[in-house]
Scaffold this active site. Structure first.
Site, PDB file in Angstrom:
ATOM      1  N   PRO A  93     -45.806 -13.723 -14.034  1.00 23.66           N
ATOM      2  CA  PRO A  93     -46.390 -14.916 -13.405  1.00 23.66           C
ATOM      3  C   PRO A  93     -46.751 -14.648 -11.954  1.00 23.66           C
ATOM      4  CG  PRO A  93     -44.552 -15.554 -14.779  1.00 23.66           C
ATOM      5  CD  PRO A  93     -44.575 -14.052 -14.770  1.00 23.66           C
ATOM      6  N   CYS A  94     -47.995 -15.013 -11.602  1.00 27.83           N
ATOM      7  CA  CYS A  94     -48.531 -14.587 -10.311  1.00 27.83           C
ATOM      8  C   CYS A  94     -48.334 -15.590  -9.191  1.00 27.83           C
ATOM      9  CB  CYS A  94     -50.025 -14.286 -10.458  1.00 27.83           C
ATOM     10  SG  CYS A  94     -51.009 -15.719 -10.959  1.00 27.83           S
ATOM     11  N   GLN A  95     -47.818 -16.781  -9.478  1.00 22.46           N
ATOM     12  CA  GLN A  95     -47.731 -17.809  -8.441  1.00 22.46           C
ATOM     13  C   GLN A  95     -47.016 -17.342  -7.173  1.00 22.46           C
ATOM     14  OE1 GLN A  95     -47.189 -18.285 -11.616  1.00 22.46           O
ATOM     15  NE2 GLN A  95     -48.264 -20.100 -12.343  1.00 22.46           N
ATOM     16  N   PHE A  97     -47.053 -14.550  -5.773  1.00 24.17           N
ATOM     17  CA  PHE A  97     -47.843 -13.572  -5.039  1.00 24.17           C
ATOM     18  C   PHE A  97     -49.201 -14.126  -4.619  1.00 24.17           C
ATOM     19  CE2 PHE A  97     -45.592 -11.397  -8.606  1.00 24.17           C
ATOM     20  CZ  PHE A  97     -44.505 -10.964  -7.857  1.00 24.17           C
ATOM     21  N   SER A  98     -49.539 -15.319  -5.075  1.00 22.53           N
ATOM     22  CA  SER A  98     -50.854 -15.881  -4.835  1.00 22.53           C
ATOM     23  C   SER A  98     -51.017 -16.316  -3.390  1.00 22.53           C
ATOM     24  CB  SER A  98     -51.077 -17.083  -5.759  1.00 22.53           C
ATOM     25  OG  SER A  98     -52.261 -17.772  -5.419  1.00 22.53           O
TER      26      SER A  98
END
Length: 375
Positions: A93-95, A97-98
């Site tokens: 899940p990229c949240q 690092f966003s």
């Protein structure tokens, strides 16, 4: 035959000696890309129960609803076919690092630790190939550097770079970090496959028209969210590629009249036919959430159009026939997905690498024979 199906059957026969497991598989974008390239995927693992139906329905692989942080390495290792070249893939899940995330606290956000869990599985299982996809900003953070360094310490040759998905046939401007690692020698992403990007027009122009708040009878996912009277006025005042700055004063939202809101010109925007779409997000079905207005129809893009702009095939099923179509869970699956065509490019990169490994191995076996004949 179109690009989506070209050569798939033959490639499957040629690459029966490979098996893949997809971590954080979601609705199956990466898995579907692998399968279309002939890379067999045995299973996908994800916590979201809504992903089970689309993943299994479209890919014929097993969906495992588990938290990988609570899975033993042996459990994941058993999912591979014995005696095959093993590929461990995933997009944590990229949240965290966003650029949209304002907190970078590894202790308070458990999603940070998922990349460390990915590393744990790679360390314990030692698959032949590891691949990871994420947002470009992940490379700024220590967890990514630790992940790559650990792979190198295990003997993997690691390649990573930010790629533009539009250069691989995705009709969307979407930059992603891709990592490839192999125990068998150098590996890297294939060169871009599209010198000219696919446009919004090429992707969705032929879909039947639909009004805001309505859907077509033949495709339940070709449904547009409703608009308030004011938002209907706003989209009618919008031009493709324009901004809310083009509107009459009475339509401009109060927040955009303030200094803090003047730097967000793309919200309430229309796409342009002749260009790729902007990055699809989990709320891309909402007109006010970005440049997600249809180029000429007075509405936001439909769920089906969003999926196509993520390069899913038009027939990809996201919800069971008897279940209602809900924007939020389906939008989340679409926005979070690895674009299928990017998945194909990653899969093609792995296949090229395996072919190079086979060629090197064959040459090593042939050299002693040639020397013997020379004598």
């Amino acid at each position: 035959m179109g690009d989506e199906g070209r050569g798939t059957i033959g490639m499957k026969k040629q690459n029966g000696g490979v098996s893949c497991v997809d971590l954080f598989c979601g609705a199956g974008g990466l898995t579907h890309g692998f399968i279309l390239e002939g890379l067999p995927v045995n299973a996908g693992i994800d916590l979201d129960p809504a992903c089970r139906y689309p993943y299994e329905k479209n890919n014929g692989a097993v969906f495992i609803e588990r938290d990988i942080a609570r899975m033993e390495s042996d459990e994941v290792a058993e999912l591979f076919t014995s005696g095959t070249t093993r590929v461990l893939a995933g997009c944590a899940p990229c949240q965290p690092f966003s650029t949209y995330s304002q907190r970078y606290d590894t202790r308070s956000d458990g999603k940070w630790g998922l990349l460390y869990e990915f590393g744990r599985l790679a360390r314990d299982i030692r698959p032949d190939i590891v691949t990871m996809e994420n947002v470009p900003t992940v490379e700024r953070h220590g967890v990514f550097k630790d992940f790559a360094s650990e792979l190198e310490g295990l003997g993997y040759q690691v390649w990573s770079d930010v790629v533009q998905c539009a250069q691989y046939g995705v009709p969307q401007r979407r930059r992603r970090m891709v990592l490839l690692a192999s125990l068998h020698g150098p590996i890297r992403m294939i060169e871009p496959t599209h010198s000219k990007p696919r446009t919004v027009e090429q992707a969705i122009r032929r879909l039947p028209p639909v009004a805001a708040g309505e859907r077509t009878p033949r495709d339940r996912l070709h449904v547009a969210s409703s608009l308030t009277d004011k938002n209907l006025e706003r989209i009618r005042a919008s031009r493709p590629g324009g901004t809310w700055r083009d509107w009459p004063r009475h339509l401009v939202a109060d927040c955009h009249k303030e200094d803090t809101g003047r730097t967000y010109p793309s919200v309430y925007g229309r796409m342009k036919w002749e260009e790729p779409a902007p990055t699809m997000t989990t709320q891309c079905y909402g007109y006010g959430n970005g440049r997600f207005g249809h180029p000429e129809q007075d509405r936001a893009i439909t769920l089906r159009e969003a999926a196509i702009l993520q390069s899913f095939p038009r027939s990809y099923a996201f919800v069971e026939p008897r279940r209602s179509v809900q924007f939020s869970p389906i939008g989340r699956m679409i926005g979070n997905a690895v674009p299928v065509r990017l998945g194909r490019a990653i899969g093609r990169s792995i296949l090229r690498h395996l072919s190079e490994v086979d060629s090197r191995s064959m040459n090593r076996r042939m050299v002693p024979g040639r020397r013997a004949n020379a004598r």
